[in-house]
Scaffold this motif. Structure first.
Motif, mmCIF file in Angstrom:
data_model
loop_
_atom_site.group_PDB
_atom_site.id
_atom_site.type_symbol
_atom_site.label_atom_id
_atom_site.label_comp_id
_atom_site.label_asym_id
_atom_site.label_seq_id
_atom_site.Cartn_x
_atom_site.Cartn_y
_atom_site.Cartn_z
ATOM 1 N N GLY A 40 0.810 -1.207 0.000
ATOM 2 C CA GLY A 40 0.000 0.000 0.000
ATOM 3 C C GLY A 40 0.841 1.253 0.000
ATOM 4 N N VAL A 41 0.345 2.279 0.665
ATOM 5 C CA VAL A 41 0.977 3.597 0.600
ATOM 6 C C VAL A 41 0.873 4.288 1.956
ATOM 7 C CG1 VAL A 41 0.444 3.929 -1.846
ATOM 8 C CG2 VAL A 41 -1.175 4.735 -0.131
ATOM 9 N N GLN A 42 1.672 5.335 2.112
ATOM 10 C CA GLN A 42 1.442 6.281 3.196
ATOM 11 C C GLN A 42 0.630 7.438 2.625
ATOM 12 O OE1 GLN A 42 4.088 6.794 6.255
ATOM 13 N NE2 GLN A 42 3.313 8.759 6.925
ATOM 14 N N LEU A 43 -0.537 7.655 3.184
ATOM 15 C CA LEU A 43 -1.400 8.783 2.811
ATOM 16 C C LEU A 43 -1.836 9.467 4.087
ATOM 17 C CD1 LEU A 43 -2.962 10.441 0.726
ATOM 18 C CD2 LEU A 43 -4.829 8.789 0.919
ATOM 19 N N ASP A 44 -1.333 10.676 4.309
ATOM 20 C CA ASP A 44 -1.659 11.442 5.507
ATOM 21 C C ASP A 44 -2.676 12.523 5.186
ATOM 22 O OD1 ASP A 44 0.349 9.963 6.801
ATOM 23 O OD2 ASP A 44 1.887 11.429 6.265
ATOM 24 N N PRO A 45 -3.451 12.958 6.190
ATOM 25 C CA PRO A 45 -4.226 14.184 5.983
ATOM 26 C C PRO A 45 -3.263 15.299 5.567
ATOM 27 C CG PRO A 45 -4.810 13.141 8.056
ATOM 28 C CD PRO A 45 -3.589 12.432 7.558
ATOM 29 N N TYR A 46 -3.726 16.224 4.794
ATOM 30 C CA TYR A 46 -2.861 17.267 4.226
ATOM 31 C C TYR A 46 -2.814 18.445 5.202
ATOM 32 C CZ TYR A 46 -3.386 14.644 -0.165
ATOM 33 O OH TYR A 46 -3.375 13.665 -1.142
ATOM 34 N N PRO A 47 -1.866 18.454 6.153
ATOM 35 C CA PRO A 47 -1.954 19.419 7.259
ATOM 36 C C PRO A 47 -1.870 20.881 6.833
ATOM 37 C CG PRO A 47 0.175 18.308 7.246
ATOM 38 C CD PRO A 47 -0.683 17.586 6.267
ATOM 39 N N HIS A 48 -1.283 21.159 5.651
ATOM 40 C CA HIS A 48 -1.178 22.553 5.209
ATOM 41 C C HIS A 48 -2.385 23.004 4.399
ATOM 42 C CE1 HIS A 48 2.889 22.033 6.522
ATOM 43 N NE2 HIS A 48 3.243 21.297 5.498
ATOM 44 N N ALA A 49 -3.258 22.037 4.016
ATOM 45 C CA ALA A 49 -4.257 22.392 3.006
ATOM 46 C C ALA A 49 -5.604 21.719 3.211
ATOM 47 C CB ALA A 49 -3.709 22.021 1.621
#
Length: 507
Positions: A40-49
């Protein structure tokens, strides 16, 4: 001696020439890894946007998220690492008595929840975590630095457990199976800064707190999350020793061993993963735990890569510019094939999207981390809509996610007479997937020997430079003709520097 060397070189070249028939023996009953978790992948919430109050405002609109999810729908990641910060989501500071101010009803928390909604809907195993002690990493000082004393601070442990209790028992998420306490704790960039005892004590405290709350049947610790090839001079242990020590000390407190690696290209191309990381897979078997790569990528520190970074006005030094190149699809396919054959239970590629992070997460628009399959904010950040397109390595990585399903067995696959050719086989009931990467400069004719039903039809995906097929949305397209084994044998040709995936799955 010179004559012997010349003969040896000639034989080596001959063993991988187009005229040579390379034999690959697949033993579908000799299991390397059972109950594969998934790639799979690392997908984080987009903290700047991700919200109107974020550094850049609400640039990740519902339309942007929908495109990310649509692309993931094709990829079908089965293992996702999501790392965040308490003070980016639900920790609003501390009161005058230094008690944390917690609010789970924030816009930022809702972004995390909609990402978890996607994982829940699609049965994705989630490894959730926090970068480090709140207000001590990835932040401009908000006036709260020093209140929490470390990874073993009981106040932080209590906050984490309360958050997990909210997500699991109040919101009903069953996808959160693992939790990271501190990103890469053996690194000198970590809030732990190589202090193994601090991390071990915190992990043990967290495990006990999860048991006390009755959450341990749902979520357990994955760790130590160490970078295997990073040796911090302030630590009592090398990166590899961190993993062995954690396995010994916390085998009853952890649900999985989990590590990171950013490998030099020559390590991957020489097939060294199966040599250098075999002892970690063996350690996992010894303590009866699955083992995962929570982050997997290639080393960014080469002079060539940093020269490319310097020419990009939007990239920071923590970027891998090869993500734009065909070759990265070969290198990452090569890496994950070796990882699976070594006995690991899955890998998460770093990372899904350039737009997720900036250098030290300070929000500077000219310091984005270029590591992704795309840049969702190519237009907004770089004035370049083309940067939002899918990049070549999506082709190979998405196929290893999509067609190597959870619960599969990785079986023994032996390449008899060609260095530089790597093959992995996954069996899931009657379904079979075979991944092949040819890292040599020669085309090869392969004979695959396997106990596969003669009526089983295989889709074939071919990744060759300037010759791989994608549809209008840039998703991989299989070759028109399907393949099948005849009397347990299949002959195929594999071009130099290419990847192929054969699968009986029809979706």
């Amino acid at each position: 001696m010179r004559l012997f060397s010349a003969i040896l070189i000639a034989l080596t070249i001959m063993s991988c020439t187009p005229k040579n028939q390379v034999t690959v023996n697949i033993n579908t009953t000799d299991i390397v890894t059972e109950n594969f978790i998934g790639n799979g992948v690392q997908l984080d919430p987009y903290p700047h946007a991700d919200t109107k109050d974020a550094d850049w405002g609400l640039l990740m609109t519902p339309e942007k998220w929908a495109r990310v999810y649509h692309r993931l729908d094709y990829m079908q990641p089965h293992f996702m690492r999501i790392v965040d910060q308490a003070n980016w989501r639900y920790l609003k500071g501390f009161d005058k008595n230094n008690n944390p101010i917690i609010d789970f009803d924030t816009d930022e928390e809702k972004v995390l929840e909609q990402l978890l909604d996607y994982c829940e809907k699609n049965n994705i195993t989630v490894l959730l975590g926090e970068w480090g002690v709140p207000y001590e990493v990835h932040d401009v000082d908000a006036g709260f630095s020093g209140i929490l004393k470390g990874a073993n601070d009981p106040v932080w442990i209590s906050m984490i457990v309360d958050h997990l209790d909210y997500l699991i028992n109040t919101k009903g998420y069953t996808c959160i199976r693992y939790f990271n306490l501190v990103n890469e704790p053996n690194g000198d960039w970590s809030t732990v800064d190589g202090d193994y005892d601090q991390w071990r004590e915190g992990a043990s405290m967290l495990a006990q707190a999860l048991r006390d709350k009755g959450l341990d049947k749902t979520v357990t610790i994955a760790g130590p999350d160490a970078v295997a090839h990073c040796d911090n001079h302030k630590s009592d242990y090398t990166g590899m020793e961190w993993i062995h020590q954690a396995a010994d000390d916390l085998k009853d407190d952890m649900g999985a061993l989990e590590i990171h690696a950013y490998l030099e290209a020559h390590i991957i191309r020489e097939g060294r993963i199966e040599i250098d990381y075999a002892n970690l897979a063996e350690k996992a078997r010894e303590v009866n735990l699955p083992i995962l790569f929570g982050e997997l990528g290639t080393d960014r520190n080469s002079a060539e890569n940093q020269a490319r970074v310097a020419k990009d006005p939007y990239a920071c030094e923590d970027s891998q510019m090869d993500v734009y190149d065909f070759s990265y699809g070969i290198d990452m396919a090569n890496a994950t094939i070796q990882v699976m054959n070594t006995g690991f239970h899955g890998s998460a590629a770093w990372a899904a999207d350039d737009a997720m992070h900036t250098l030290n997460d300070l929000g500077n628009k000219n310091e984005i981390k270029r590591w992704g399959f795309w840049n969702s904010l190519g237009t907004e950040l770089c004035n370049n809509p083309a940067d939002e397109a899918i990049r070549p390595w999506f082709y190979t990585w998405s196929l290893t996610c999509r067609y190597i399903q959870p619960g599969s067995s990785i079986v023994k696959t032996e390449v008899l007479n060609c260095e530089g050719l790597r093959v992995v086989t996954a069996v899931n009931g009657k379904q079979v997937t075979i991944g092949i990467v040819n890292t040599t400069e020669a085309d090869h004719n392969l004979t695959l020997n396997a106990d596969v039903a003669s009526n089983a039809l295989f889709q074939e995906f071919v990744y060759e430079e300037n010759a791989y097929k994608v549809d209008a949305e840039e998703f991989p397209v299989a070759e028109q003709n399907k393949l099948s084994f005849k009397q347990n044998q299949l002959d195929i040709s594999v071009a130099a520097n290419s990847f192929r995936l054969l699968t009986t799955y029809s979706f």
